[in-house]
Design a protein around this motif. Sequence first.
Motif, PDB file in Angstrom:
ATOM      1  N   LEU A  91       0.982  -1.151   0.050  1.00 47.40           N
ATOM      2  CA  LEU A  91      -0.019   0.069   0.095  1.00 47.40           C
ATOM      3  C   LEU A  91       0.770   1.320  -0.061  1.00 47.40           C
ATOM      4  O   LEU A  91       0.624   2.097  -0.760  1.00 47.40           O
ATOM      5  CB  LEU A  91      -0.889  -0.025   1.385  1.00 47.40           C
ATOM      6  CG  LEU A  91      -2.192  -0.929   1.123  1.00 47.40           C
ATOM      7  CD1 LEU A  91      -2.696  -1.043   2.484  1.00 47.40           C
ATOM      8  CD2 LEU A  91      -3.216  -0.594   0.020  1.00 47.40           C
ATOM      9  N   SER A  99      -1.208   5.411   3.832  1.00 42.65           N
ATOM     10  CA  SER A  99      -1.703   4.029   4.039  1.00 42.65           C
ATOM     11  C   SER A  99      -1.666   3.802   5.353  1.00 42.65           C
ATOM     12  O   SER A  99      -2.623   2.591   5.902  1.00 42.65           O
ATOM     13  CB  SER A  99      -0.764   3.145   3.290  1.00 42.65           C
ATOM     14  OG  SER A  99      -0.533   3.197   1.943  1.00 42.65           O
ATOM     15  N   VAL A 277      -9.093   2.335   1.654  1.00 41.40           N
ATOM     16  CA  VAL A 277      -8.099   2.348   0.577  1.00 41.40           C
ATOM     17  C   VAL A 277      -8.585   3.262  -0.517  1.00 41.40           C
ATOM     18  O   VAL A 277      -7.862   4.016  -1.556  1.00 41.40           O
ATOM     19  CB  VAL A 277      -7.837   1.075   0.001  1.00 41.40           C
ATOM     20  CG1 VAL A 277      -6.943   0.742  -1.174  1.00 41.40           C
ATOM     21  CG2 VAL A 277      -7.090   0.275   1.250  1.00 41.40           C
TER      22      VAL A 277
END
Length: 444
Positions: A91, A99, A277
């Motif tokens: 990420l 992240s 996300v």
Amino acid sequence: MMKKIGKYFLLFIFLFCCYEFVFWGINYGDPMSHYGFSHALVSGEIPYVDFNIITTPLYTFYEALGLIFWDNFTMFLLEHCLLVTIMFYLLEKIYGKNSYLLLLVSFIFCFQSFLQTYNYFTFFLIIVLIYLEHFYKDKDYLIGFFIGLSILAKHTVGFFLVIPSLIFYYKDINKLKKRFIGLIMPLIVFIFYLLKNKAFYKFIDLCFLGLFDFSSKNGHIFNFYFFVSIITLLLSILLLIKNKKDIKYYYLIFAFMFVIPIFDKSHYSIYVLSFVVMLLPYLKIKNKYNYAIYLIIGFISFSYFIGNLSYGIGAKPIFAKEFKHFEFTPITKKVALEYKNTNKLYDSYKNPLIISYYNMHYDITHGNKIDYFDVFLNGNFGYKGTDKMIKKIESMSNKTIIIDKKGYEDDSAESQFAKEIVDYIIKNYKKIDEKGRFLIYYKK
């Protein structure tokens, strides 16, 4: 390079400490069941034939790798921490330090977002897929292979991860063909494994036909998490529409399947990660504020840790060395005493059948085979599973059956305890004793 390795090593240690000392209460329940499945696999048992796992078993196989060398819950935990560490590495490569907001979000749910189950493992594979689509979108065989792995992690989510490729590349048959070849390879290996071990029919029964039992006897529609999930889905759709040319959003939106049919805190805590996300590209957090996030995470961790030690939050943990395979896993004094008393009762009869939420712990610590009674939950026995389990009991002879009233009398909305089977035992067999919270019956 060494600095980066050191950074992720510290993250790995931090995650392990969170599981071991801060949020250690989540190690029981589903994580113990998953450890039991991997323990059974290492012991030579066959999924679906010997024990009732209700999804595709890739997480069980992954966790079993470390148990070959050290069959202990701590090894199970270390392997899981490795997955979470790799997830943050991937990420950060895509979204930068933003992240680590996922870590902060997980704290809201007492770390259940990273619970040691096939659900998190499937989410991890979704992150691997969006990483590949971001940096290596032309590696079609590899992307297809990981889609196949996601199906083997949790088929009810993984099958939907085929759809983004179909939407984006329906005109590019060659690209789709490569992805299909990559996808089918791990599935062929798995089907061969099932056929070789005569487990194919039982796999179909538990993982597909059993869905009818599971959905009818479980799930909490129209509760708080149902409405929150729908709101999150609608917001995710808006983000998808705004980024309709980015395939990553299509993978993430199918994480909604994690909450179906059980809309609860545990499943929603994983689903909400996908929404976070989706938001990461829109969050322009300056470095100085990233450090503030780290400080908040550290402060919350320390607060939980001190709270646990001082009885302020949860209960003071101890290590109970007498529980084989769990010597280094924290447990409350109260639960340890319950286990000890139950073990005394268990050992006072010859090979009894115990029916409890804690079957898995008893069988692992006693060196027993893991079987269909270790996850004694509605919808976990295949199609018309209650009838099948009653037939299993009927086939036994000279059997003492110990029933834990704590599970049987649990009337909470979250309870999945298979009470119909217990009702049958109580109605048809002779009660020979009652000790504390346990009912004891005898089957001739």
